[in-house]
Design a protein around this motif. Structure first.
Motif, PDB file in Angstrom:
ATOM      1  N   MET A  54       0.839  -1.200   0.000  1.00 60.86           N
ATOM      2  CA  MET A  54       0.000   0.000   0.000  1.00 60.86           C
ATOM      3  C   MET A  54       0.873   1.248   0.000  1.00 60.86           C
ATOM      4  O   MET A  54       1.952   1.260   0.588  1.00 60.86           O
ATOM      5  N   ARG A  55       0.350   2.282  -0.643  1.00 64.79           N
ATOM      6  CA  ARG A  55       1.032   3.563  -0.602  1.00 64.79           C
ATOM      7  C   ARG A  55       0.840   4.175   0.778  1.00 64.79           C
ATOM      8  O   ARG A  55      -0.167   3.941   1.429  1.00 64.79           O
ATOM      9  N   LYS A  56       1.791   4.968   1.196  1.00 62.91           N
ATOM     10  CA  LYS A  56       1.653   5.662   2.459  1.00 62.91           C
ATOM     11  C   LYS A  56       0.569   6.732   2.280  1.00 62.91           C
ATOM     12  O   LYS A  56       0.643   7.545   1.353  1.00 62.91           O
ATOM     13  N   PRO A  57      -0.464   6.724   3.132  1.00 63.92           N
ATOM     14  CA  PRO A  57      -1.526   7.713   2.955  1.00 63.92           C
ATOM     15  C   PRO A  57      -1.024   9.107   3.287  1.00 63.92           C
ATOM     16  O   PRO A  57      -0.132   9.277   4.126  1.00 63.92           O
ATOM     17  N   PRO A  58      -1.581  10.118   2.636  1.00 66.67           N
ATOM     18  CA  PRO A  58      -1.180  11.487   2.952  1.00 66.67           C
ATOM     19  C   PRO A  58      -1.618  11.838   4.369  1.00 66.67           C
ATOM     20  O   PRO A  58      -2.543  11.229   4.914  1.00 66.67           O
ATOM     21  N   PRO A  59      -0.967  12.794   4.971  1.00 63.38           N
ATOM     22  CA  PRO A  59      -1.309  13.132   6.352  1.00 63.38           C
ATOM     23  C   PRO A  59      -2.691  13.791   6.442  1.00 63.38           C
ATOM     24  O   PRO A  59      -3.147  14.439   5.506  1.00 63.38           O
ATOM     25  N   ASN A  60      -3.349  13.593   7.576  1.00 60.44           N
ATOM     26  CA  ASN A  60      -4.591  14.297   7.838  1.00 60.44           C
ATOM     27  C   ASN A  60      -4.224  15.708   8.281  1.00 60.44           C
ATOM     28  O   ASN A  60      -3.397  15.890   9.167  1.00 60.44           O
ATOM     29  N   VAL A  61      -4.829  16.687   7.662  1.00 65.21           N
ATOM     30  CA  VAL A  61      -4.550  18.082   7.970  1.00 65.21           C
ATOM     31  C   VAL A  61      -5.865  18.728   8.360  1.00 65.21           C
ATOM     32  O   VAL A  61      -6.879  18.537   7.689  1.00 65.21           O
ATOM     33  N   CYS A  62      -5.854  19.470   9.451  1.00 66.57           N
ATOM     34  CA  CYS A  62      -7.074  20.133   9.907  1.00 66.57           C
ATOM     35  C   CYS A  62      -6.733  21.557  10.331  1.00 66.57           C
ATOM     36  O   CYS A  62      -5.735  21.788  11.002  1.00 66.57           O
ATOM     37  N   LEU A  63      -7.551  22.503   9.935  1.00 67.88           N
ATOM     38  CA  LEU A  63      -7.382  23.914  10.290  1.00 67.88           C
ATOM     39  C   LEU A  63      -8.740  24.453  10.716  1.00 67.88           C
ATOM     40  O   LEU A  63      -9.722  24.320   9.976  1.00 67.88           O
ATOM     41  N   THR A  64      -8.797  25.032  11.913  1.00 68.72           N
ATOM     42  CA  THR A  64     -10.043  25.615  12.399  1.00 68.72           C
ATOM     43  C   THR A  64      -9.837  27.107  12.598  1.00 68.72           C
ATOM     44  O   THR A  64      -8.903  27.530  13.293  1.00 68.72           O
ATOM     45  N   LEU A  65     -10.709  27.891  11.989  1.00 72.28           N
ATOM     46  CA  LEU A  65     -10.665  29.349  12.099  1.00 72.28           C
ATOM     47  C   LEU A  65     -11.930  29.831  12.804  1.00 72.28           C
ATOM     48  O   LEU A  65     -12.994  29.233  12.666  1.00 72.28           O
ATOM     49  N   TYR A  66     -11.795  30.930  13.538  1.00 71.88           N
ATOM     50  CA  TYR A  66     -12.928  31.488  14.275  1.00 71.88           C
ATOM     51  C   TYR A  66     -13.073  32.963  13.956  1.00 71.88           C
ATOM     52  O   TYR A  66     -12.098  33.656  13.691  1.00 71.88           O
ATOM     53  N   ARG A  67     -14.294  33.437  14.041  1.00 76.33           N
ATOM     54  CA  ARG A  67     -14.576  34.875  13.926  1.00 76.33           C
ATOM     55  C   ARG A  67     -15.529  35.219  15.068  1.00 76.33           C
ATOM     56  O   ARG A  67     -16.708  34.855  15.039  1.00 76.33           O
ATOM     57  N   ILE A  68     -14.979  35.897  16.060  1.00 75.59           N
ATOM     58  CA  ILE A  68     -15.755  36.229  17.254  1.00 75.59           C
ATOM     59  C   ILE A  68     -15.789  37.738  17.402  1.00 75.59           C
ATOM     60  O   ILE A  68     -14.757  38.394  17.522  1.00 75.59           O
ATOM     61  N   ALA A  69     -17.000  38.280  17.380  1.00 75.95           N
ATOM     62  CA  ALA A  69     -17.219  39.711  17.575  1.00 75.95           C
ATOM     63  C   ALA A  69     -18.457  39.864  18.471  1.00 75.95           C
ATOM     64  O   ALA A  69     -19.581  39.889  17.977  1.00 75.95           O
ATOM     65  N   PRO A  70     -18.263  39.932  19.818  1.00 75.36           N
ATOM     66  CA  PRO A  70     -19.410  39.984  20.726  1.00 75.36           C
ATOM     67  C   PRO A  70     -20.317  41.198  20.494  1.00 75.36           C
ATOM     68  O   PRO A  70     -21.533  41.102  20.671  1.00 75.36           O
ATOM     69  N   GLU A  71     -19.741  42.320  20.064  1.00 73.77           N
ATOM     70  CA  GLU A  71     -20.563  43.525  19.818  1.00 73.77           C
ATOM     71  C   GLU A  71     -21.536  43.317  18.664  1.00 73.77           C
ATOM     72  O   GLU A  71     -22.574  43.979  18.593  1.00 73.77           O
ATOM     73  N   GLN A  72     -21.222  42.425  17.758  1.00 73.10           N
ATOM     74  CA  GLN A  72     -22.108  42.098  16.630  1.00 73.10           C
ATOM     75  C   GLN A  72     -22.853  40.782  16.852  1.00 73.10           C
ATOM     76  O   GLN A  72     -23.535  40.299  15.949  1.00 73.10           O
ATOM     77  N   ASN A  73     -22.690  40.172  18.039  1.00 77.04           N
ATOM     78  CA  ASN A  73     -23.270  38.874  18.366  1.00 77.04           C
ATOM     79  C   ASN A  73     -22.842  37.821  17.324  1.00 77.04           C
ATOM     80  O   ASN A  73     -23.637  37.021  16.863  1.00 77.04           O
ATOM     81  N   MET A  74     -21.552  37.867  16.962  1.00 80.96           N
ATOM     82  CA  MET A  74     -21.013  36.963  15.945  1.00 80.96           C
ATOM     83  C   MET A  74     -20.036  35.997  16.597  1.00 80.96           C
ATOM     84  O   MET A  74     -19.032  36.411  17.170  1.00 80.96           O
ATOM     85  N   HIS A  75     -20.346  34.721  16.552  1.00 81.99           N
ATOM     86  CA  HIS A  75     -19.502  33.657  17.097  1.00 81.99           C
ATOM     87  C   HIS A  75     -19.502  32.528  16.069  1.00 81.99           C
ATOM     88  O   HIS A  75     -20.293  31.598  16.157  1.00 81.99           O
ATOM     89  N   ARG A  76     -18.601  32.616  15.097  1.00 82.47           N
ATOM     90  CA  ARG A  76     -18.598  31.670  13.980  1.00 82.47           C
ATOM     91  C   ARG A  76     -17.319  30.853  13.956  1.00 82.47           C
ATOM     92  O   ARG A  76     -16.288  31.272  14.460  1.00 82.47           O
ATOM     93  N   TYR A  77     -17.415  29.700  13.324  1.00 83.60           N
ATOM     94  CA  TYR A  77     -16.239  28.863  13.088  1.00 83.60           C
ATOM     95  C   TYR A  77     -16.249  28.412  11.631  1.00 83.60           C
ATOM     96  O   TYR A  77     -17.284  28.382  10.973  1.00 83.60           O
ATOM     97  N   TYR A  78     -15.057  28.086  11.145  1.00 82.39           N
ATOM     98  CA  TYR A  78     -14.892  27.557   9.800  1.00 82.39           C
ATOM     99  C   TYR A  78     -13.771  26.536   9.882  1.00 82.39           C
ATOM    100  O   TYR A  78     -12.659  26.870  10.281  1.00 82.39           O
ATOM    101  N   GLN A  79     -14.057  25.304   9.552  1.00 81.48           N
ATOM    102  CA  GLN A  79     -13.070  24.244   9.682  1.00 81.48           C
ATOM    103  C   GLN A  79     -12.792  23.615   8.317  1.00 81.48           C
ATOM    104  O   GLN A  79     -13.717  23.307   7.566  1.00 81.48           O
ATOM    105  N   LEU A  80     -11.507  23.427   8.034  1.00 75.39           N
ATOM    106  CA  LEU A  80     -11.048  22.780   6.808  1.00 75.39           C
ATOM    107  C   LEU A  80     -10.251  21.541   7.186  1.00 75.39           C
ATOM    108  O   LEU A  80      -9.409  21.591   8.085  1.00 75.39           O
ATOM    109  N   ALA A  81     -10.525  20.435   6.507  1.00 78.64           N
ATOM    110  CA  ALA A  81      -9.811  19.197   6.811  1.00 78.64           C
ATOM    111  C   ALA A  81      -9.517  18.450   5.514  1.00 78.64           C
ATOM    112  O   ALA A  81     -10.374  18.359   4.635  1.00 78.64           O
ATOM    113  N   LEU A  82      -8.305  17.924   5.427  1.00 83.42           N
ATOM    114  CA  LEU A  82      -7.908  17.071   4.304  1.00 83.42           C
ATOM    115  C   LEU A  82      -7.800  15.641   4.817  1.00 83.42           C
ATOM    116  O   LEU A  82      -7.098  15.385   5.797  1.00 83.42           O
ATOM    117  N   GLN A  83      -8.507  14.731   4.154  1.00 88.14           N
ATOM    118  CA  GLN A  83      -8.478  13.333   4.557  1.00 88.14           C
ATOM    119  C   GLN A  83      -8.463  12.445   3.325  1.00 88.14           C
ATOM    120  O   GLN A  83      -9.127  12.742   2.334  1.00 88.14           O
TER     121      GLN A  83
END
Length: 141
Positions: A54-83
């Motif tokens: 078997m070929r060696k599988p590529p690594p699992n990569v994960c990146l999580t980004l957040y956008r938090i602005a309490p004055e705008q009542n904004m609490h968001r996340y965005y996650q990217l993952a390679l599998q």
């Protein structure tokens, strides 16, 4: 010693071939009868197949980004993952939504790891321009 009826049953063709092999010990023909036993015996020696490495599988990569602005009542996340996927390619998984809620997701399929990584970097740059950042561990919700 008690003679059982199964000891007197004839061996099938497969059993005879296996019995003639020097490295095989035949199984006693217990619980076999001509009415139920077919010529396709399950007692054959296992066949060891040559399996391609078997070929060696590529690594699992994960990146999580957040956008938090309490004055705008904004609490968001965005996650990217390679599998790696089951078809030999790479899946870019994207999840987004409000922190603490069920979000949405989408998967994009790529043939090569480099293509998926390039797309992941482009999406990360786009979200960073819109105010998303990696969250430091010291921030408490």
């Amino acid at each position: 010693m008690v003679n059982s009826m199964s000891d007197n049953l004839p061996l099938s063709d497969i059993d005879q071939r296996q019995a003639s092999s020097s490295d095989f010990r035949p199984i006693k023909p217990m619980n076999r009868s001509p009415a139920f036993d077919s010529n396709l015996s399950l007692d054959l020696r296992p066949v060891i197949l040559e399996i391609a490495p078997m070929r060696k599988p590529p690594p699992n990569v994960c990146l999580t980004l957040y956008r938090i602005a309490p004055e705008q009542n904004m609490h968001r996340y965005y996650q990217l993952a390679l599998q790696p996927n089951l078809f030999g390619g790479i899946s870019l998984l994207r999840y987004w939504g409000r922190i603490g809620r069920n979000g949405s997701g989408r998967a994009e399929l790529f043939d090569h790891f480099s293509e998926a990584e390039t797309r992941m970097q482009a999406l990360a740059r786009q979200k960073t321009r819109r105010g998303y950042t990696p969250l430091p561990f010291s921030v408490d919700f």
